[in-house]
Write an enzyme that holds these catalytic residues in place. Structure first.
Site, mmCIF file in Angstrom:
data_model
loop_
_atom_site.group_PDB
_atom_site.id
_atom_site.type_symbol
_atom_site.label_atom_id
_atom_site.label_comp_id
_atom_site.label_asym_id
_atom_site.label_seq_id
_atom_site.Cartn_x
_atom_site.Cartn_y
_atom_site.Cartn_z
ATOM 1 N N ASN A 13 0.862 -1.182 0.000
ATOM 2 C CA ASN A 13 0.000 0.000 0.000
ATOM 3 C C ASN A 13 0.898 1.231 0.000
ATOM 4 O O ASN A 13 1.460 1.601 1.028
ATOM 5 C CB ASN A 13 -0.914 -0.009 1.232
ATOM 6 C CG ASN A 13 -1.762 1.252 1.334
ATOM 7 O OD1 ASN A 13 -1.903 2.003 0.368
ATOM 8 N ND2 ASN A 13 -2.330 1.494 2.505
ATOM 9 N N LYS A 15 0.131 4.258 -0.310
ATOM 10 C CA LYS A 15 -0.506 5.443 0.269
ATOM 11 C C LYS A 15 -0.304 6.660 -0.661
ATOM 12 O O LYS A 15 -0.317 6.494 -1.877
ATOM 13 C CB LYS A 15 -0.002 5.682 1.691
ATOM 14 C CG LYS A 15 -0.183 4.421 2.565
ATOM 15 C CD LYS A 15 0.004 4.668 4.032
ATOM 16 C CE LYS A 15 -0.212 3.371 4.791
ATOM 17 N NZ LYS A 15 -0.135 3.564 6.252
ATOM 18 N N HIS A 98 -9.607 1.035 4.716
ATOM 19 C CA HIS A 98 -8.354 1.274 5.452
ATOM 20 C C HIS A 98 -8.606 2.245 6.598
ATOM 21 O O HIS A 98 -9.443 3.145 6.506
ATOM 22 C CB HIS A 98 -7.286 1.838 4.505
ATOM 23 C CG HIS A 98 -5.904 1.820 5.089
ATOM 24 N ND1 HIS A 98 -5.459 2.796 5.968
ATOM 25 C CD2 HIS A 98 -4.876 0.950 4.946
ATOM 26 C CE1 HIS A 98 -4.220 2.524 6.326
ATOM 27 N NE2 HIS A 98 -3.837 1.408 5.718
ATOM 28 N N GLU A 100 -7.069 4.728 7.670
ATOM 29 C CA GLU A 100 -6.892 6.147 7.335
ATOM 30 C C GLU A 100 -8.107 6.697 6.608
ATOM 31 O O GLU A 100 -8.463 7.873 6.781
ATOM 32 C CB GLU A 100 -5.614 6.323 6.509
ATOM 33 C CG GLU A 100 -4.362 6.070 7.329
ATOM 34 C CD GLU A 100 -3.154 5.669 6.506
ATOM 35 O OE1 GLU A 100 -2.109 5.363 7.114
ATOM 36 O OE2 GLU A 100 -3.250 5.645 5.261
ATOM 37 N N GLY A 176 2.334 2.891 10.839
ATOM 38 C CA GLY A 176 3.145 4.084 10.692
ATOM 39 C C GLY A 176 3.691 4.630 11.990
ATOM 40 O O GLY A 176 4.205 5.742 12.038
#
Length: 259
Positions: A13, A15, A98, A100, A176
């Site tokens: 991913n 991002k 996800h 986020e 993260g």
């Protein structure tokens, strides 16, 4: 549980990283490093990078994925991307739900469910993300929360639909942050998810269901995590932006001996 029933999927991913030119460069660096992979390899790139990625991936064993989709095929949804648009660019996988997206863009279990149905109807494979925050884990509601997320996401879907769905368990507190759930914690929750699938569907469906770990898997901890009984791959964040690190994870997945 016999892991030979399941394929292993390592998905990157990216991002919000990499321009189209940088995307082609990274993919071209990655291709020879994973060309002999004995697992499914996927890169999920930003929307603007999909055309370049599709071209760069031609003839390789790497599948193309997107990071989100809308639940309608077209309409007045400024800034959104539909499943037919993704399919037209050669996309095979899409990440849905996800953390986020849930945190920053008000995505709910209900919109996740609608997106999954749209993706499946449009011929895409889904990587469904579920997971808990640190506060929720400390409150002891991890399993209750994940159970709710999965039950709503999969409502109305058949056993056959599940063949095109992967669940990625992503403890939000380990995304993260540099923190990682222990291999035992990851396996415990992935095992809970597999048991839930067995209850919602049947034992055979659960045995064949692919469950990834998605919380800061990297080149150093991949082997230990992938060795666990219920971990069938990884949804890789930061490490997927470095060809060497990502290839080490793919190699670890390829070398698993499932007995």
């Amino acid at each position: 549980m016999d892991k030979t029933n399941r394929k292993v999927v390592i998905a990157g991913n990216w991002k919000m990283n990499k321009t189209p030119i940088e995307t082609a460069e990274l993919i071209n660096e990655l291709k020879p490093k994973v060309s002999q992979a004995d697992c499914e390899v996927v890169v999920c790139v930003p929307f603007v990078d999909l055309p370049n990625a599709s071209i760069a991936l031609e003839g390789s064993n790497i599948k193309l994925g997107a990071q989100n989709c809308h639940f309608e095929e077209k309409g007045a949804f400024t800034g959104e991307i539909s499943v037919p648009m993704l399919k037209s660019l050669g996309v095979e996988y899409v990440i849905i739900g996800h953390s986020e997206r849930r945190q920053y863009f008000a995505e709910t279990d209900e919109t996740v469910s609608k997106k999954i149905k749209s993706a499946l109807n449009g011929g895409l494979k889904v990587i469904l993300c579920v997971g808990e925050s640190l506060e929720q884990r400390e409150a002891g509601i991890t399993f209750e929360l994940i159970s709710t997320q999965i039950k709503i996401a999969l409502a109305g879907l058949s056993e056959n639909d599940l063949k095109n769905i992967i669940v990625a368990y992503e403890p939000i507190w380990a995304i993260g942050t540099g923190k990682t759930a222990t291999a035992e914690q990851a396996d415990e929750v992935c095992g809970f998810i597999r048991n839930l699938i067995s209850q919602l569907y049947d034992e055979d469906t659960a045995k064949g269901f692919v469950i990834q770990y998605g919380g800061s898997m990297n080149a150093k901890n991949a082997e230990e995590l992938l060795d666990k009984e219920n971990v069938d791959g990884g949804l890789i964040g930061g490490a997927s932006l470095k060809a060497e690190d990502f290839s080490i994870i793919v190699k670890a997945a390829s070398e698993q001996k499932y007995v």
